[in-house]
Structure formats: C-alpha cells, structure tokens
Design a protein around this motif. Structure first.
Motif, mmCIF file in Angstrom:
data_model
loop_
_atom_site.group_PDB
_atom_site.id
_atom_site.type_symbol
_atom_site.label_atom_id
_atom_site.label_comp_id
_atom_site.label_asym_id
_atom_site.label_seq_id
_atom_site.Cartn_x
_atom_site.Cartn_y
_atom_site.Cartn_z
ATOM 1 N N SER A 209 0.833 -1.201 0.000
ATOM 2 C CA SER A 209 0.000 0.000 0.000
ATOM 3 C C SER A 209 0.873 1.257 0.000
ATOM 4 C CB SER A 209 -0.911 -0.006 1.226
ATOM 5 O OG SER A 209 -1.690 1.170 1.277
ATOM 6 N N ARG A 210 1.936 1.229 0.795
ATOM 7 C CA ARG A 210 2.851 2.387 0.832
ATOM 8 C C ARG A 210 3.577 2.530 -0.498
ATOM 9 N NH1 ARG A 210 7.958 2.539 3.497
ATOM 10 N NH2 ARG A 210 7.393 0.574 4.523
ATOM 11 N N PHE A 211 3.957 1.412 -1.101
ATOM 12 C CA PHE A 211 4.560 1.441 -2.434
ATOM 13 C C PHE A 211 3.639 2.147 -3.428
ATOM 14 C CE2 PHE A 211 4.285 -0.771 -6.577
ATOM 15 C CZ PHE A 211 5.487 -0.377 -7.137
ATOM 16 N N GLY A 212 2.371 1.731 -3.451
ATOM 17 C CA GLY A 212 1.429 2.320 -4.389
ATOM 18 C C GLY A 212 1.157 3.782 -4.109
ATOM 19 N N ALA A 213 1.081 4.160 -2.836
ATOM 20 C CA ALA A 213 0.822 5.562 -2.489
ATOM 21 C C ALA A 213 1.967 6.463 -2.942
ATOM 22 C CB ALA A 213 0.606 5.684 -0.986
ATOM 23 N N GLU A 214 3.210 6.023 -2.736
ATOM 24 C CA GLU A 214 4.359 6.811 -3.193
ATOM 25 C C GLU A 214 4.403 6.850 -4.720
ATOM 26 O OE1 GLU A 214 6.043 8.707 -1.446
ATOM 27 O OE2 GLU A 214 5.965 7.945 0.603
ATOM 28 N N LEU A 215 4.058 5.731 -5.334
ATOM 29 C CA LEU A 215 3.987 5.688 -6.792
ATOM 30 C C LEU A 215 2.929 6.676 -7.289
ATOM 31 C CD1 LEU A 215 4.999 4.278 -9.343
ATOM 32 C CD2 LEU A 215 3.248 2.534 -8.981
ATOM 33 N N GLY A 216 1.822 6.775 -6.565
ATOM 34 C CA GLY A 216 0.777 7.712 -6.927
ATOM 35 C C GLY A 216 1.247 9.152 -6.881
ATOM 36 N N MET A 217 2.068 9.476 -5.891
ATOM 37 C CA MET A 217 2.605 10.836 -5.827
ATOM 38 C C MET A 217 3.530 11.114 -7.009
ATOM 39 S SD MET A 217 1.146 12.199 -3.263
ATOM 40 C CE MET A 217 2.098 13.691 -3.004
ATOM 41 N N ALA A 218 4.350 10.128 -7.361
ATOM 42 C CA ALA A 218 5.216 10.288 -8.538
ATOM 43 C C ALA A 218 4.373 10.444 -9.795
ATOM 44 C CB ALA A 218 6.150 9.081 -8.664
ATOM 45 N N PHE A 219 3.323 9.644 -9.885
ATOM 46 C CA PHE A 219 2.421 9.710 -11.047
ATOM 47 C C PHE A 219 1.827 11.109 -11.176
ATOM 48 C CE2 PHE A 219 -1.414 9.251 -13.463
ATOM 49 C CZ PHE A 219 -1.195 8.198 -14.334
ATOM 50 N N GLN A 220 1.353 11.683 -10.061
ATOM 51 C CA GLN A 220 0.731 13.000 -10.118
ATOM 52 C C GLN A 220 1.740 14.079 -10.497
ATOM 53 O OE1 GLN A 220 -2.734 13.666 -9.701
ATOM 54 N NE2 GLN A 220 -1.913 15.429 -10.785
ATOM 55 N N LEU A 221 2.945 13.974 -9.981
ATOM 56 C CA LEU A 221 3.983 14.942 -10.333
ATOM 57 C C LEU A 221 4.264 14.929 -11.829
ATOM 58 C CD1 LEU A 221 6.173 14.191 -7.243
ATOM 59 C CD2 LEU A 221 5.577 16.536 -7.918
ATOM 60 N N ILE A 222 4.388 13.744 -12.403
ATOM 61 C CA ILE A 222 4.622 13.648 -13.846
ATOM 62 C C ILE A 222 3.390 14.112 -14.615
ATOM 63 C CG2 ILE A 222 5.131 12.071 -15.752
ATOM 64 C CD1 ILE A 222 7.517 12.678 -13.887
ATOM 65 N N ASP A 223 2.204 13.767 -14.118
ATOM 66 C CA ASP A 223 0.969 14.219 -14.755
ATOM 67 C C ASP A 223 0.915 15.746 -14.803
ATOM 68 O OD1 ASP A 223 -1.035 12.510 -15.877
ATOM 69 O OD2 ASP A 223 -2.524 13.460 -14.584
ATOM 70 N N PHE A 331 8.377 3.135 -15.077
ATOM 71 C CA PHE A 331 7.523 3.484 -16.218
ATOM 72 C C PHE A 331 6.729 4.749 -15.928
ATOM 73 C CE2 PHE A 331 3.031 3.181 -17.548
ATOM 74 C CZ PHE A 331 3.173 3.365 -18.912
ATOM 75 N N VAL A 332 6.264 4.895 -14.694
ATOM 76 C CA VAL A 332 5.460 6.053 -14.303
ATOM 77 C C VAL A 332 6.212 7.357 -14.509
ATOM 78 C CG1 VAL A 332 4.562 7.260 -12.249
ATOM 79 C CG2 VAL A 332 3.869 4.908 -12.741
ATOM 80 N N ILE A 333 7.489 7.389 -14.190
ATOM 81 C CA ILE A 333 8.213 8.662 -14.313
ATOM 82 C C ILE A 333 8.864 8.848 -15.674
ATOM 83 C CG2 ILE A 333 8.636 8.918 -11.843
ATOM 84 C CD1 ILE A 333 11.464 7.890 -12.278
ATOM 85 N N GLU A 334 8.815 7.815 -16.512
ATOM 86 C CA GLU A 334 9.388 7.934 -17.854
ATOM 87 C C GLU A 334 8.319 8.140 -18.937
ATOM 88 O OE1 GLU A 334 11.498 4.291 -18.137
ATOM 89 O OE2 GLU A 334 13.032 4.857 -16.655
ATOM 90 N N ARG A 335 7.039 8.013 -18.555
ATOM 91 C CA ARG A 335 5.969 8.068 -19.550
ATOM 92 C C ARG A 335 5.811 9.466 -20.144
ATOM 93 N NH1 ARG A 335 1.050 9.902 -16.993
ATOM 94 N NH2 ARG A 335 1.553 10.557 -14.871
ATOM 95 N N GLN A 336 5.185 9.499 -21.315
ATOM 96 C CA GLN A 336 4.950 10.757 -22.032
ATOM 97 C C GLN A 336 3.464 11.094 -22.141
ATOM 98 O OE1 GLN A 336 7.561 12.724 -23.068
ATOM 99 N NE2 GLN A 336 8.751 11.208 -21.909
ATOM 100 N N SER A 337 2.614 10.281 -21.508
ATOM 101 C CA SER A 337 1.170 10.558 -21.546
ATOM 102 C C SER A 337 0.509 10.031 -20.287
ATOM 103 C CB SER A 337 0.530 9.896 -22.775
ATOM 104 O OG SER A 337 0.572 8.488 -22.652
#
Length: 337
Positions: A209-223, A331-337
């Motif tokens: 759960s903590r892994f996913g939550a931190e991943l979510g923050m990275a996702f939002q930053l890239i978004d 992949f989350v921080i390298e994506r372009q969309s």
C-alpha cells in the motif's frame, strides 16, 4: 518488448474479459456510454479498437497477487474493481474540468451531457463494489473496505482540487495532501488489493500500500508536468492545458512558495481573470521553469519512486516480483502521456 510493456499487455489480456462481463450487468444505455468511454465502441455502439489507457492499476493488483501466491488470478476481482473506480473518477473529472477530449475522443459529458456522465460514473463505482462482493475469496469484504476507504480519499482529494481553483493562497503542503488523496489513494489500494485477496500478511499488505501511495505521488507529479509541457499529440489534451485552467498543480505551487521573483510574477499572472493568449501561456510556463518548479517536480517524482522501491524491499518479496513492480514504478516517471 520491455518487461513493463509485457506486464501491462498481460494485465490487459487478463482483465479485459472480466471487465466486459462486469459492464454487461449495466442497463443497455449505460452499457453503451461506458463501452464508448472505455474505447470499446463508438457513440452508436459499433465496436471499435481504441487506446485502452495504461491499465496501471489493474496491473499492480495482479502483480501483488502473483507476488504472494505465484498466480495473478486471485487478484482479478480487485484488478477489475480498481479499474472501474478509476474510470468512475475519470468520467466525473472530465465533467468537473470541462475537458472535451480524452485519448483523442470526445468525453462522455461532451457527447451525452452532464447528467449522463455523472450517472455512468456512479454506475461504475457501484459495479466495483459488486464485483468484490461476488469475489470467490474469504477476503472480499476486507478488499471492499479498502476500496471504499481509498474512494473516500480520492473524493476528498477532488474536493480540495476544486476548492483550490477559487484560492490564490494554496501552499505546497496542501497541494501534496490533495495529490495523496486524489491520486495516491487509489494507486495505494491497487498495489495492495491483490495481496489482500490472496490473504497476505498485514505487513506485506501495508508495504505494498505504501509502495502504491508513493507511486501515486510520482504519477501526479509527472501528470502535472505533462499538463503543462506534454505533447498534445501524445497526451490527447491541448498544449498548456493546466495553465489554461490556472490549476494549482504541484510545480505551480512549488514555484509560488519557493520561486522568488519568477514565483511572484507567476502569482500575479494566475490572479488575472482574462482568458490567456498563447504568448501569455508560454510566458507562464517559462516563469515556472525559471522559478525551478519544473526541475523540482521531476526530482521529487524520482525521490518518490525511490521511497516506493524502499517499501517494496521491506515487503520481503522475491526478486522477480520486486523487479516487475519496480519496473512499473520507473515506467510512471518515464511516460509521455
């Protein structure tokens, strides 16, 4: 094909039939609307092949189940549920933001109106809980509770996001808290729900759960970076889309708090009420860069992925499971969309 592409393709192949079965439960009109939104058909119901999206959330659910049991299928109801909740949020988000296009197609509200978009989103949220109730797992109730809590947090984040549009004094800590709800909560439960359904120990569930939550923050930053500097041909949204809406995104808010003179100029620009021209939007984007917001967001996304990987390590997973989940994080921080 990279490991990440293989993982996402496999997830789509496993989830798609179960997702279609779930959508079949809806009434005919809502089923048409949802099928269109998911890219399965056009506005008349004629089957189409469209971009299904990243399907990151169901992939996390399946990988978590596989990490615990060696098989992805115990996590399948959870994978379907989180994808349904995600699309519930997209239908409502498009309406609230008045976005007329998603993945290079007209959004549901733009085709059928506001009320239909609201009802279709509500139907998907109800369907998510129905799928978990029907799950052949003694842990279905625990999974349903986890999704319910995550959905409440997601809605809290959306409430804050809307409130920020009316304020000019949003601080970075507030914005980070908003993102933790709006994006982090659902990715957190996506990474944990497969393990919950598989009966994993609480320590493993908590780490995932903590892994996913931190991943979510990275996702939002890239978004947020893509919402300003992303290519419209790839993102499916207008150039500078977040600046057009004057959204208090993370790079913007960091620039306002820490950007010195460029940050103060940006604050003055955000207070203007007139519709911005193309030149003004480019100027605002340059102000964020000069204030350091763009670089901070990229670095913070990488830091969050590091924290996510630390949580994976603490979960005690085998190397294969840890590597697959870690690849999705990158992949989350390298994506372009």
């Amino acid at each position: 094909m990279t490991i990440t592409a293989e993982t996402l393709d496999r997830s789509r192949g496993l989830v798609a039939p179960a997702l279609r079965l779930a959508v079949e439960r809806l009434d005919p009109f809502t089923r048409l609307v949802v099928s269109y939104h998911l890219g399965w058909s056009d506005e008349q119901g004629v089957p189409t092949v469209a971009n299904p999206g990243k399907t990151l959330r169901p992939a996390l659910a399946l990988l978590a189940a596989e990490a615990v049991t060696g098989r992805p299928d115990p996590g399948l109801p959870g994978a379907v549920a989180v994808e349904l909740v995600h699309n519930f949020s997209l239908l409502h988000d498009d309406l609230m933001d008045r976005d007329t296009e998603r993945r290079h197609r007209r959004t549901v509200w733009a085709v059928w109106g506001d009320a239909t978009a609201v009802l279709a989103g509500d139907a998907l949220l109800s369907l998510a809980h129905e799928v978990l109730t029907d799950a052949d797992s003694p842990y279905g109730q625990a999974a349903g509770q986890a999704v319910a809590i995550a959905t409440r947090e997601l809605i809290r984040g959306q409430v804050l996001d809307l409130a920020f549009e009316e304020r000019n004094d949003v601080g970075l800590d507030e914005c980070l808290d908003m993102a933790a709800g709006k994006t982090g909560a659902l990715l957190g439960v996506s990474a944990a729900i497969g393990a919950i359904l598989a009966g994993a120990p609480q320590q493993v569930v908590s780490c995932l759960s903590r892994f996913g939550a931190e991943l979510g923050m990275a996702f939002q930053l890239i978004d947020d970076l893509l919402g300003i500097w992303g290519s419209p041909a790839v993102t499916g949204k207008p150039v500078f889309s977040d600046l057009i809406a004057r959204k208090k995104t993370l790079p913007v808010t960091w620039s306002l708090d820490h950007g010195g003179k460029p940050g103060r100029e940006l604050a003055a620009w955000l207070r203007r009420e007139s519709s911005p021209t193309e030149d003004e939007l480019q100027h605002a984007a340059r102000l964020i860069e000069r204030a350091g917001g763009r670089e901070w967001a990229a670095q913070e996304a990488r830091r969050r992925v590091g924290l996510a990987e630390q949580a994976l390590h603490e979960a005690g997973l085998d190397d294969l499971a840890r590597n697959r989940l870690g690849d999705l994080a990158h992949f989350v921080i390298e994506r372009q969309s």
